[in-house]
Write a protein that holds these residues in place. Structure first.
Motif, short mmCIF file in Angstrom:
data_model
loop_
_atom_site.label_atom_id
_atom_site.label_comp_id
_atom_site.label_asym_id
_atom_site.label_seq_id
_atom_site.Cartn_x
_atom_site.Cartn_y
_atom_site.Cartn_z
N LYS A 1 0.83 -1.20 0.00
CA LYS A 1 0.00 0.00 0.00
C LYS A 1 0.88 1.27 0.00
CE LYS A 1 -4.13 1.34 2.60
NZ LYS A 1 -4.96 0.92 3.75
N MET A 2 1.93 1.22 0.81
CA MET A 2 2.84 2.37 0.85
C MET A 2 3.49 2.57 -0.51
SD MET A 2 4.64 1.69 4.54
CE MET A 2 5.82 3.04 4.54
N ILE A 3 3.92 1.48 -1.11
CA ILE A 3 4.59 1.58 -2.41
C ILE A 3 3.61 2.11 -3.46
CG2 ILE A 3 5.54 0.20 -4.30
CD1 ILE A 3 6.94 -1.50 -2.12
N ALA A 4 2.37 1.60 -3.42
CA ALA A 4 1.38 2.03 -4.41
C ALA A 4 1.13 3.54 -4.29
CB ALA A 4 0.08 1.26 -4.22
N SER A 5 1.24 4.06 -3.09
CA SER A 5 0.95 5.49 -2.90
C SER A 5 2.07 6.39 -3.42
CB SER A 5 0.71 5.79 -1.42
OG SER A 5 1.95 5.86 -0.72
N LEU A 6 3.17 5.80 -3.85
CA LEU A 6 4.29 6.62 -4.33
C LEU A 6 4.06 7.18 -5.73
CD1 LEU A 6 7.29 4.50 -2.94
CD2 LEU A 6 6.32 6.60 -1.98
N HIS A 7 3.01 6.67 -6.42
CA HIS A 7 2.62 7.24 -7.72
C HIS A 7 1.17 7.68 -7.62
CE1 HIS A 7 6.03 4.70 -9.17
NE2 HIS A 7 6.19 5.68 -10.03
N ASP A 8 0.82 8.80 -8.26
CA ASP A 8 -0.59 9.19 -8.29
C ASP A 8 -1.26 8.63 -9.54
OD1 ASP A 8 -0.02 10.84 -10.43
OD2 ASP A 8 -0.12 12.71 -9.28
N GLU A 9 -2.50 9.05 -9.79
CA GLU A 9 -3.26 8.45 -10.90
C GLU A 9 -2.67 8.83 -12.26
OE1 GLU A 9 -4.25 10.65 -8.75
OE2 GLU A 9 -5.13 12.36 -9.81
N ASN A 10 -1.82 9.85 -12.30
CA ASN A 10 -1.16 10.20 -13.57
C ASN A 10 0.26 9.66 -13.64
OD1 ASN A 10 -3.34 11.72 -14.59
ND2 ASN A 10 -2.77 13.42 -13.22
N ASN A 11 0.56 8.78 -12.72
CA ASN A 11 1.91 8.20 -12.63
C ASN A 11 3.00 9.22 -12.34
OD1 ASN A 11 1.53 5.39 -12.79
ND2 ASN A 11 0.99 5.63 -14.95
N HIS A 12 2.60 10.29 -11.67
CA HIS A 12 3.60 11.21 -11.13
C HIS A 12 4.04 10.67 -9.78
CE1 HIS A 12 3.18 14.39 -14.01
NE2 HIS A 12 1.88 14.48 -13.82
N ILE A 13 5.28 10.90 -9.44
CA ILE A 13 5.80 10.45 -8.15
C ILE A 13 5.35 11.44 -7.07
CG2 ILE A 13 7.95 10.04 -6.87
CD1 ILE A 13 8.99 9.25 -9.87
N THR A 14 4.89 10.89 -5.94
CA THR A 14 4.23 11.74 -4.93
C THR A 14 5.15 12.22 -3.81
OG1 THR A 14 3.62 9.75 -3.73
CG2 THR A 14 1.98 10.62 -5.26
N ILE A 15 6.42 11.86 -3.86
CA ILE A 15 7.33 12.28 -2.78
C ILE A 15 7.50 13.80 -2.83
CG2 ILE A 15 9.72 12.09 -1.94
CD1 ILE A 15 9.79 9.30 -3.29
N PRO A 16 7.16 14.50 -1.75
CA PRO A 16 7.27 15.96 -1.78
C PRO A 16 8.69 16.41 -2.14
CG PRO A 16 6.07 15.25 0.17
CD PRO A 16 6.62 14.01 -0.46
N GLY A 17 8.79 17.34 -3.07
CA GLY A 17 10.10 17.88 -3.46
C GLY A 17 10.81 17.09 -4.54
N PHE A 18 10.27 15.92 -4.89
CA PHE A 18 10.97 15.05 -5.83
C PHE A 18 11.27 15.73 -7.17
CE2 PHE A 18 11.27 11.68 -9.03
CZ PHE A 18 12.12 10.77 -8.42
N TYR A 19 10.32 16.53 -7.65
CA TYR A 19 10.50 17.15 -8.98
C TYR A 19 11.10 18.55 -8.93
CZ TYR A 19 7.58 13.40 -10.91
OH TYR A 19 7.08 12.19 -11.30
N ASP A 20 11.37 19.04 -7.72
CA ASP A 20 11.76 20.45 -7.59
C ASP A 20 12.90 20.86 -8.51
OD1 ASP A 20 9.81 20.77 -5.77
OD2 ASP A 20 11.11 21.23 -4.05
N LYS A 21 13.92 20.00 -8.65
CA LYS A 21 15.09 20.42 -9.42
C LYS A 21 15.14 19.82 -10.82
CE LYS A 21 17.88 21.66 -5.52
NZ LYS A 21 18.96 21.26 -4.61
N VAL A 22 14.11 19.08 -11.18
CA VAL A 22 14.12 18.42 -12.48
C VAL A 22 14.24 19.44 -13.61
CG1 VAL A 22 12.65 17.17 -14.12
CG2 VAL A 22 12.86 16.37 -11.77
#
Ligand code: BES
Ligand code: MN
Ligand code: MN
Length: 464
Positions: free
Chosen positions: A235-256
């Motif tokens: 369940k924890m692993i499943a929550s790491l992606h949202d329905e658009n397959n974006h990664i849900t970890i806060p800050g993950f995309y900040d520097k992309v």
């Protein structure tokens, strides 16, 4: 370089036989049972470099497997090419999916390789591609065609994260001084579509452990009343992606790094057939982050994937049990500007925050590394491009790869030089998979193309 084709023609059987001998040694760095074989492979590389014309070859000890260093220095006023490669290979399992034993190389024809391909673990990644450089050196020294200085640094721990290479590089900056680093450990688009890899993704690799009750429990007596670590972990692993397959970890995309529309349009010009891609993998649809194409998803976008997950009863038949522990190994592929240590920390903080009270979680970071992008306006890229034009009759396409060679970013930091990635493998070569192979045509084409790189690099460098 004019007689290179004649030289290859005359010696190709020996080139193939020598590579086959190298592939027979199971240099699996991940499995200590093979320690002797890994060490023997380093010795074999040393011998081959001496035979190919290096004046000085050393086996450099590290806290792990040794690094083979070789050099042929002809004139300190000429440029120096540093070749990097690795002699270790991935574990071959699952063994039963191989059509022939992984360390008993055979040549088989395939649709993409009608001239035959060498099937063995390491055939493409990276013994075959590394050995192209040894044979290219042999050609240049034997025919008095070596236009510049050359150094080799071949390591034995790439497949397990190159833990000791960084220290070696930092401690040997002078010895490793160079004008460009040349690596063949990537792929190209197709045999008739040459390409140069201009980007590698970074990596953060972690392992997680979820602990529930202090012992495995009867799933009838306790089921429903205590947390099941496997249920919770999934369940924890499943929550790491949202329905658009974006990664849900806060800050993950900040520097992309976000590519401009022009850059994305340029990327989209590379030949690619989604139908052929799906067919090759036997899948009915692709899957991934909303808003991006398949080629973007696997190169310029970051990812999070479970590489392995285990716990509970997996033997024959059924056992009614709630396991005490559940585990997963998770990799995140990163893009330029994302810092792997920072991402590892973001993951850890987030994973520890989302865990329900009923279980405990431990996050253990493994290895990682930064991504890399090669500029295409530099002398190194231009020389490589001209080399491919010479031997393929076509200008190669710059292409970012999704794979990682973490040490490349470190080379730039420590040695201040750019890396050129001239890969000759195909995606279908099944690296890391059962039935890994490397086309004989690709192998020989690499040997043919590399000396031209040396020639053009030396020429372009002299007028820079
Ligand atoms: N040669 C590969 C990387 C690669 C393959 C890059 C094809 C681009 C195209 C390398 O040996 C490898 O497997 N790297 C690992 C990372 C390493 C830290 C274990 C990877 O990408 O998973
Ligand atoms: Mn490799
Ligand atoms: Mn590999």
């Amino acid at each position: 370089m004019q007689n290179i084709n004649a030289y290859i023609n005359e010696h190709k059987q020996r080139f193939i036989d020598e590579l086959i001998d190298l592939l027979k040694i199971p240099s699996i760095s991940a499995d200590s049972t093979y320690k002797k074989d890994v060490l023997n492979t380093a010795d074999a590389i040393k011998e081959s470099l001496l035979k190919a014309g290096c004046d000085n070859v050393e086996i450099c000890q590290t806290d792990g497997y040794p690094i083979v260093y070789g050099e042929k220095l002809i004139d300190k006023n000429l440029p120096t090419v540093l070749v990097y490669g690795h002699y270790d290979v991935q574990p071959p399992d699952p063994l039963d999916l191989w059509n022939s034993p992984p360390f008993e190389p055979v040549i088989q024809k395939t649709d993409l390789h009608p001239e035959g391909a060498i099937f063995a673990r390491g055939a493409c990644d990276d013994k075959g591609q590394m050995y192209m450089h040894v044979k290219a050196l042999e050609y240049m020294t034997t025919n008095n065609e070596l236009p510049c200085n050359v150094k080799f640094m071949i390591e034995g721990e790439e497949e397990v994260g190159s833990a000791n290479l960084g220290k070696f590089v930092a401690a040997n900056r002078e010895k490793l001084e160079n004008d460009v680093i040349l690596i063949s450990d990537t792929g190209m688009i197709a045999k008739d579509v040459p390409s140069i890899t201009t980007g590698l993704r970074g990596l953060s690799y972690v392992e997680v452990e979820v602990t529930g009750p202090n012992r495995d429990l009867h799933s009838g007596l306790y089921g429903g009343a205590v947390a099941n670590p496997i249920n919770v972990l999934t369940k924890m692993i499943a929550s790491l992606h949202d329905e658009n397959n974006h990664i849900t970890i806060p800050g993950f995309y900040d520097k992309v790094e976000n590519l401009s529309d022009e850059e994305r349009a340029e990327m989209a010009k590379a030949p690619f057939s989604l139908e052929a891609y799906k067919k090759a993998l036997d899948i009915d649809a692709v899957y991934g982050e909303e808003g991006y194409t398949t080629n973007e998803r696997n190169s310029i976008r970051p990812t999070l994937d479970v590489n392995g997950i285990w716990g509970g009863y997996i033997g024959e038949g059924a056992k009614t049990v709630i396991a005490s522990k559940a585990y997963a190994k998770i990799s995140m592929r990163l893009v330029p500007n994302q810092d792997w240590e920072e991402i590892t920390q973001l993951f850890k903080t987030h994973f520890e925050r989302i865990v329900p009270k009923a279980v405990k979680v431990k996050v253990k970071p493994h290895h990682g590394g930064q991504g890399y992008v090669t500029p295409i306006d530099g002398v190194g890229y231009q020389a490589a491009s001209k080399a491919y034009e010479q031997t393929f009759g076509k200008t190669p396409i710059p292409q970012r790869s999704g794979g990682s060679i973490p040490i490349v970013a470190l080379f730039e930091k420590e040695l201040k030089s750019k890396t050129i990635l001239m890969g000759f493998g195909l995606d279908s070569d099944a690296i890391h998979s059962p039935n890994e192979h490397f086309g004989v045509w690709n192998y020989l084409k690499g040997i043919e193309t590399i000396p031209w790189f040396y020639k053009y690099f030396t020429e372009l460098k002299s007028v820079e």
